[in-house]
Design a protein around this motif. Sequence first.
Motif, PDB file in Angstrom:
ATOM      1  N   PRO A  63     -45.551 -11.195 125.441  1.00 21.97           N
ATOM      2  CA  PRO A  63     -44.104 -11.290 125.380  1.00 21.97           C
ATOM      3  C   PRO A  63     -43.405  -9.982 125.104  1.00 21.97           C
ATOM      4  N   LYS A  64     -44.100  -8.940 124.786  1.00 27.00           N
ATOM      5  CA  LYS A  64     -43.468  -7.671 124.457  1.00 27.00           C
ATOM      6  C   LYS A  64     -43.146  -6.854 125.691  1.00 27.00           C
ATOM      7  N   GLY A  65     -43.436  -7.379 126.864  1.00 22.37           N
ATOM      8  CA  GLY A  65     -43.059  -6.635 128.060  1.00 22.37           C
ATOM      9  C   GLY A  65     -44.261  -6.240 128.874  1.00 22.37           C
ATOM     10  N   PRO A  66     -44.041  -5.503 129.944  1.00 17.62           N
ATOM     11  CA  PRO A  66     -45.121  -5.127 130.858  1.00 17.62           C
ATOM     12  C   PRO A  66     -46.139  -4.237 130.169  1.00 17.62           C
ATOM     13  N   GLN A  67     -47.399  -4.523 130.421  1.00 22.26           N
ATOM     14  CA  GLN A  67     -48.481  -3.768 129.808  1.00 22.26           C
ATOM     15  C   GLN A  67     -49.348  -3.124 130.880  1.00 22.26           C
ATOM     16  N   SER A  68     -50.030  -2.054 130.520  1.00 18.57           N
ATOM     17  CA  SER A  68     -50.981  -1.429 131.422  1.00 18.57           C
ATOM     18  C   SER A  68     -52.224  -2.299 131.545  1.00 18.57           C
ATOM     19  N   LYS A  69     -52.938  -2.148 132.647  1.00 20.65           N
ATOM     20  CA  LYS A  69     -54.187  -2.866 132.805  1.00 20.65           C
ATOM     21  C   LYS A  69     -55.194  -2.337 131.788  1.00 20.65           C
ATOM     22  N   PRO A  70     -56.222  -3.118 131.417  1.00 22.95           N
ATOM     23  CA  PRO A  70     -57.166  -2.680 130.403  1.00 22.95           C
ATOM     24  C   PRO A  70     -57.799  -1.331 130.689  1.00 22.95           C
ATOM     25  N   ARG A 235     -35.335  -1.129 124.702  1.00 24.47           N
ATOM     26  CA  ARG A 235     -35.201  -2.556 124.387  1.00 24.47           C
ATOM     27  C   ARG A 235     -36.548  -3.247 124.268  1.00 24.47           C
ATOM     28  N   ARG A 236     -37.509  -2.831 125.091  1.00 28.48           N
ATOM     29  CA  ARG A 236     -38.793  -3.520 125.151  1.00 28.48           C
ATOM     30  C   ARG A 236     -39.834  -2.950 124.179  1.00 28.48           C
ATOM     31  N   ALA A 237     -39.468  -1.959 123.415  1.00 28.55           N
ATOM     32  CA  ALA A 237     -40.413  -1.420 122.436  1.00 28.55           C
ATOM     33  C   ALA A 237     -40.785  -2.496 121.415  1.00 28.55           C
ATOM     34  N   ASP A 238     -41.957  -2.367 120.832  1.00 35.26           N
ATOM     35  CA  ASP A 238     -42.419  -3.342 119.843  1.00 35.26           C
ATOM     36  C   ASP A 238     -41.369  -3.529 118.752  1.00 35.26           C
TER      37      ASP A 238
END
Length: 359
Positions: A63-70, A235-238
């Motif tokens: 829910p914190k926004g787009p993440q990089s792939k592992p 806005r999307r920062a933790d």
Amino acid sequence: MSESEEDINLPSASECEARCQKFAEITGTDTALAMFFLQDRDWDLDRSLNSFFQERDGHSSSPKGPQSKPDGNSSKEKVRADKITESSYNCAADPESFRIRVMSWNIDSLDPKNKKSRVEGVCDKINKEKPHVVLLQEVVMETQKILEEKCPSYDFVPGGEKEYYTAILLQQNVTTLEDATVIPFYSSMMLRNLLTVKCTVKGIKFDILTSHLESTKEYGKERKNQLKIAFESVRRADADRTVIFGGDLNLRDDELIEIGGIPENVYDVWEVTGKRPEAKFTWDMTRNDNLEYSSKFKPKCRFDRLYIRHSKPKALVKPVYFELVGLERLKSCQRFPSDHWGLLGHFNVLARLLESAKK
């Protein structure tokens, strides 16, 4: 995989823009949000759309926004930061444990006149004011070397190495770098990007962002798009991190209105500290004559700005004062360090301020 190999797998700039437009059309959003989702999913449109709708509908596992792939294979570029030191900060031994200072300054390294003297003037001001974090714009390799030599108590995190670029300086012993990345602005005509540093400052978790947004009035459309991307990153920062975003944004007030204003829970540091008129204009040709200007009309603009987004569930840091720096002529060349004034924001760590007041 090398950076060059990663770049080969990226679509062309025109294709990236087309996918952003398609994403915005399908989702009813805009290209700034589109770029966030697409960048972190290697510009895979289908995967980005799926992630957007899952997050919107509350089904996302992130829910914190787009993440990089592992494997970290993302269009965000990791920044190399040499000689970064671990913080040895001792709150009890710091008489100003409640105070954090952040400076931002376009140091105008593109002006060849008196460049060495002027950047040494910037260094003198940094060493005198002792900000804990410094955001710089218009750095070049020549001035980076001077900064690293003359400001040895700071670790240097560059946002590039070609042409001119941004940088973030972290004061040793009170800061610890966690991560640093660059988000490219692919449609920029001027090599602009967004440098982001995750760090702790005096034990407080921060995301620090800086950028030099597209210059000149005719590039307002691109500048607004870049600002939207930057605000989306803020806005999307933790939620548990305090976010500081600043730099030479080349911003006009009407452009800010046109993108919908400042996001919720984000504040303009100059405004919330009292809107002092003497600290308003950061590029002021009525006072700064570094640039030759033949017209009788001398413009003054608030191009450079600092913003803060508070952490949740409670704000840990409060802006309390805002000032301009670099207002004195240098004796060495009788010019100012830059055609921009620098910004210096003073912030209080609320819990420590209360503790200090009780003593």
